[in-house]
Design a protein around this motif. Sequence first.
Motif, mmCIF file in Angstrom:
data_model
loop_
_atom_site.group_PDB
_atom_site.id
_atom_site.type_symbol
_atom_site.label_atom_id
_atom_site.label_comp_id
_atom_site.label_asym_id
_atom_site.label_seq_id
_atom_site.Cartn_x
_atom_site.Cartn_y
_atom_site.Cartn_z
ATOM 1 N N VAL A 53 0.913 -0.930 0.237
ATOM 2 C CA VAL A 53 -0.066 0.154 0.090
ATOM 3 C C VAL A 53 1.022 1.030 0.128
ATOM 4 N N ARG A 54 0.497 2.355 -0.968
ATOM 5 C CA ARG A 54 1.754 3.358 -0.628
ATOM 6 C C ARG A 54 -0.233 4.502 -1.380
ATOM 7 N N GLU A 55 -0.548 5.317 -0.536
ATOM 8 C CA GLU A 55 -1.412 6.097 -0.295
ATOM 9 C C GLU A 55 -1.475 7.203 0.080
ATOM 10 N N VAL A 56 -1.811 9.022 -0.097
ATOM 11 C CA VAL A 56 -1.241 9.782 -0.123
ATOM 12 C C VAL A 56 -2.598 10.758 0.552
ATOM 13 N N LEU A 57 -3.452 11.357 1.630
ATOM 14 C CA LEU A 57 -4.363 11.867 1.842
ATOM 15 C C LEU A 57 -4.227 13.217 1.888
ATOM 16 N N PHE A 58 -4.753 13.882 1.529
ATOM 17 C CA PHE A 58 -4.736 15.659 1.822
ATOM 18 C C PHE A 58 -6.419 16.187 1.865
ATOM 19 N N ALA A 88 -11.762 12.435 1.194
ATOM 20 C CA ALA A 88 -10.213 11.904 2.084
ATOM 21 C C ALA A 88 -10.670 11.363 3.573
ATOM 22 N N LEU A 89 -11.450 11.571 3.938
ATOM 23 C CA LEU A 89 -11.958 11.139 5.404
ATOM 24 C C LEU A 89 -12.769 9.215 5.008
ATOM 25 N N GLY A 90 -13.238 9.156 4.329
ATOM 26 C CA GLY A 90 -13.844 7.636 3.842
ATOM 27 C C GLY A 90 -12.512 7.104 3.244
ATOM 28 N N ARG A 91 -11.464 7.406 2.553
ATOM 29 C CA ARG A 91 -10.616 7.300 2.294
ATOM 30 C C ARG A 91 -9.909 6.298 3.759
ATOM 31 N N LEU A 92 -9.907 7.830 4.807
ATOM 32 C CA LEU A 92 -9.423 7.359 5.822
ATOM 33 C C LEU A 92 -9.923 6.227 6.750
ATOM 34 N N LEU A 93 -11.512 6.328 7.087
ATOM 35 C CA LEU A 93 -12.275 5.417 7.302
ATOM 36 C C LEU A 93 -11.734 4.373 7.064
ATOM 37 N N VAL A 197 0.070 6.919 3.582
ATOM 38 C CA VAL A 197 -0.291 5.556 4.232
ATOM 39 C C VAL A 197 0.793 4.165 3.314
ATOM 40 N N VAL A 198 1.005 4.007 4.062
ATOM 41 C CA VAL A 198 2.218 3.176 3.511
ATOM 42 C C VAL A 198 2.223 1.917 4.754
ATOM 43 N N GLU A 199 2.599 0.382 3.738
ATOM 44 C CA GLU A 199 2.835 -0.952 3.844
ATOM 45 C C GLU A 199 4.129 -0.590 3.572
ATOM 46 N N ASP A 200 4.985 -0.371 5.069
ATOM 47 C CA ASP A 200 6.484 -0.817 4.744
ATOM 48 C C ASP A 200 7.004 -1.319 5.858
ATOM 49 N N ARG A 201 8.124 -2.353 5.846
ATOM 50 C CA ARG A 201 7.738 -3.532 7.022
ATOM 51 C C ARG A 201 9.234 -2.320 7.991
#
Length: 245
Positions: A53-58, A88-93, A197-201
């Motif tokens: 996952v690699r996502e940026v919310l503004f 953005a709020l919906g994506r965060l939820l 939002v990142v999926e990085d170990r």
Amino acid sequence: MWHGKARALLAVGFGMALEALACWLIGRLGRSSSSPSWWWWWWLWRRRPPSPVREVLFFPSRVTCVESLLAEETATPCACLLPHGESALGRLLTRLLSARRSLDLCVFAFSSPQLGRAVGLLHQRGVHVRVVTDTDYMALKGSRIGELRRAGIQVRHDQDSGYMHHKFAIIDKKLLITGSLNWTTQAIQNNRENLLVVEDRDCVNLFLAEFERIWEDYNPAHYTFFPKEEQQVQKKDKTIPQTKL
């Protein structure tokens, strides 16, 4: 820096090459219906691991209805007048509600009703939720910390003169949400904010270590809310033998 970029480009190129090879093999083998290998290659291609996952919310977030995300029963369409669609709020939820095992939340200010409901829903579903927050802001009007505590969620807070100013969440110990956003309606609807939002170990492990360090530092066993004089009085009271009645 260039070595890191080169490795990233090689990884992307290698992944694209593998995908192209898989598509070519599927097309090549698919021409012969008698070949049993076609299904094996298709199954192998379908089972390739998903991209991290690699996502940026503004923010500020567009005001939309998020009731369908928060309601336990969604058979009846929401009849509210708010617009429906992505925000953005919906994506965060959506990311938050994807938790299945654990949620470790470290947040400075928490007054958003929607995010409060989401954390409460995770607790009801059996997700192990831990919350760290700032002692000054948790007592302000509108804070959701009190209702989370009453629901049985573990909450710890600082007792220092400085603020507990972190804003991050770790989902299932593998997905990190971090950025400038406080979990407040003001920040969500009005402020210029960001979330990664990142999926990085490696990143997740660093934030997990920081959370565990704070969690232990804010252990209630370490709280010293009373002045030294009162603590001495309390110790003396404990040493006085109790008279049996």
